[in-house]
Scaffold this motif. Structure first.
Motif, PDB file in Angstrom:
ATOM      1  N   ASN A   1     -82.938-166.358 -44.716  1.00 56.17           N
ATOM      2  CA  ASN A   1     -81.775-167.060 -44.170  1.00 56.17           C
ATOM      3  C   ASN A   1     -80.461-166.473 -44.671  1.00 56.17           C
ATOM      4  OD1 ASN A   1     -83.183-168.692 -42.473  1.00 56.17           O
ATOM      5  ND2 ASN A   1     -82.457-170.612 -43.332  1.00 56.17           N
TER       6      ASN A   1
ATOM      7  N   ILE B   1     -82.921-169.147 -38.075  1.00 56.03           N
ATOM      8  CA  ILE B   1     -82.308-169.751 -39.262  1.00 56.03           C
ATOM      9  C   ILE B   1     -82.628-171.246 -39.309  1.00 56.03           C
ATOM     10  CG2 ILE B   1     -80.082-170.353 -40.312  1.00 56.03           C
ATOM     11  CD1 ILE B   1     -79.060-167.608 -39.144  1.00 56.03           C
TER      12      ILE B   1
ATOM     13  N   ALA C   1     -88.150-167.291 -48.018  1.00 54.06           N
ATOM     14  CA  ALA C   1     -87.518-167.910 -46.847  1.00 54.06           C
ATOM     15  C   ALA C   1     -86.009-168.023 -47.033  1.00 54.06           C
ATOM     16  CB  ALA C   1     -88.131-169.286 -46.583  1.00 54.06           C
ATOM     17  N   GLY C   2     -85.567-168.338 -48.244  1.00 52.92           N
ATOM     18  CA  GLY C   2     -84.137-168.404 -48.528  1.00 52.92           C
ATOM     19  C   GLY C   2     -83.477-167.046 -48.379  1.00 52.92           C
TER      20      GLY C   2
ATOM     21  N   ARG D   1     -80.234-165.215 -33.559  1.00 52.37           N
ATOM     22  CA  ARG D   1     -80.613-165.448 -34.960  1.00 52.37           C
ATOM     23  C   ARG D   1     -80.628-166.932 -35.314  1.00 52.37           C
ATOM     24  NH1 ARG D   1     -76.397-161.389 -36.178  1.00 52.37           N
ATOM     25  NH2 ARG D   1     -77.451-159.391 -35.985  1.00 52.37           N
TER      26      ARG D   1
ATOM     27  N   ILE E   1     -76.467-171.856 -49.482  1.00 56.38           N
ATOM     28  CA  ILE E   1     -77.835-171.330 -49.544  1.00 56.38           C
ATOM     29  C   ILE E   1     -77.939-170.278 -50.651  1.00 56.38           C
ATOM     30  CG2 ILE E   1     -79.615-170.023 -48.313  1.00 56.38           C
ATOM     31  CD1 ILE E   1     -78.608-171.413 -45.740  1.00 56.38           C
TER      32      ILE E   1
ATOM     33  N   LEU F   1     -79.964-163.310 -42.596  1.00 60.81           N
ATOM     34  CA  LEU F   1     -79.590-163.591 -41.207  1.00 60.81           C
ATOM     35  C   LEU F   1     -78.173-164.161 -41.104  1.00 60.81           C
ATOM     36  CD1 LEU F   1     -82.960-165.032 -39.848  1.00 60.81           C
ATOM     37  CD2 LEU F   1     -81.996-162.754 -39.448  1.00 60.81           C
ATOM     38  N   LEU F   2     -77.814-165.064 -42.012  1.00 64.77           N
ATOM     39  CA  LEU F   2     -76.452-165.601 -42.003  1.00 64.77           C
ATOM     40  C   LEU F   2     -75.437-164.517 -42.357  1.00 64.77           C
ATOM     41  CD1 LEU F   2     -77.101-169.076 -43.628  1.00 64.77           C
ATOM     42  CD2 LEU F   2     -76.225-168.674 -41.326  1.00 64.77           C
TER      43      LEU F   2
ATOM     44  N   LEU G   1     -74.145-176.134 -41.335  1.00 68.66           N
ATOM     45  CA  LEU G   1     -74.938-175.341 -40.393  1.00 68.66           C
ATOM     46  C   LEU G   1     -74.781-175.867 -38.971  1.00 68.66           C
ATOM     47  CD1 LEU G   1     -78.194-174.695 -42.432  1.00 68.66           C
ATOM     48  CD2 LEU G   1     -76.544-172.985 -41.660  1.00 68.66           C
TER      49      LEU G   1
ATOM     50  N   ASN H   1     -86.462-171.890 -39.888  1.00 65.83           N
ATOM     51  CA  ASN H   1     -86.785-171.558 -41.274  1.00 65.83           C
ATOM     52  C   ASN H   1     -86.317-172.676 -42.209  1.00 65.83           C
ATOM     53  OD1 ASN H   1     -87.632-170.028 -43.480  1.00 65.83           O
ATOM     54  ND2 ASN H   1     -85.860-168.689 -43.446  1.00 65.83           N
ATOM     55  N   GLY H   2     -85.137-173.198 -41.955  1.00 67.75           N
ATOM     56  CA  GLY H   2     -84.613-174.277 -42.780  1.00 67.75           C
ATOM     57  C   GLY H   2     -85.390-175.571 -42.612  1.00 67.75           C
TER      58      GLY H   2
END
Length: 148
Positions: A125, A83, A121-122, A79, A17, A128-129, A54, A86-87
């Motif tokens: 993520n 994630i 959005a990326g 979370r 990502i 969060l990751l 993922l 969003n993806g």
């Protein structure tokens, strides 16, 4: 085995990502239109790596948590739906749309609007990751926890 797969899958997903995000940002800022087209048309192929990573990270994380919903394991579990949503709802459709628009050299206001949405959005993520990775390292004792 699960203890080895989980961090590797999570790290590969995060790096994938991040590479999508960074290549997009750098291409838009500094590269030619041809480079933007190449990057936007290549990113959807990266889903062949990203989606299984993922899924593996989520599945092994669920197995490792053994039903725990408190503490760091709970925070990581809370979370993951964000994630994933969003993806699935933003990033994948945006990437496919942008690949199509770039393939037709349609760099209009809609392209750049969706591009901006995709970058935001990326970044969400990636953040969060990254938090999940940090919490996983804390759980394994590889990062010290802050005193309360």
């Amino acid at each position: 085995m699960i203890k080895a797969v989980h961090p590797v899958a999570g790290m590969v997903a995060l790096l994938t990502i991040a590479s999508f995000w960074l290549s997009t940002a750098l291409a838009e800022l500094f590269a030619s239109e041809a480079t933007v087209v190449a990057i936007k048309s290549t990113i959807p192929w990266g889903f062949l790596l990203l989606v299984p990573m993922l899924a593996a990270a989520g599945g092994t994380g669920f197995a490792l948590a053994k039903g725990r919903r408190a503490g760091l394991a709970g925070a990581k579990a809370r979370r993951m739906p964000i994630i994933a949503a969003n993806g699935i709802l933003v990033l994948i459709p945006a990437a496919l749309f942008l690949a199509d628009k770039a393939g037709h050299a349609e760099f209009d206001s809609v392209f750049y609007g969706v591009q901006a949405l995709e970058l935001v959005a990326g970044a969400v993520n990636i953040t969060l990751l990254g938090l999940n990775m940090r919490d996983g390292l804390k759980m394994r004792g590889r990062l010290r926890r802050r005193p309360a």
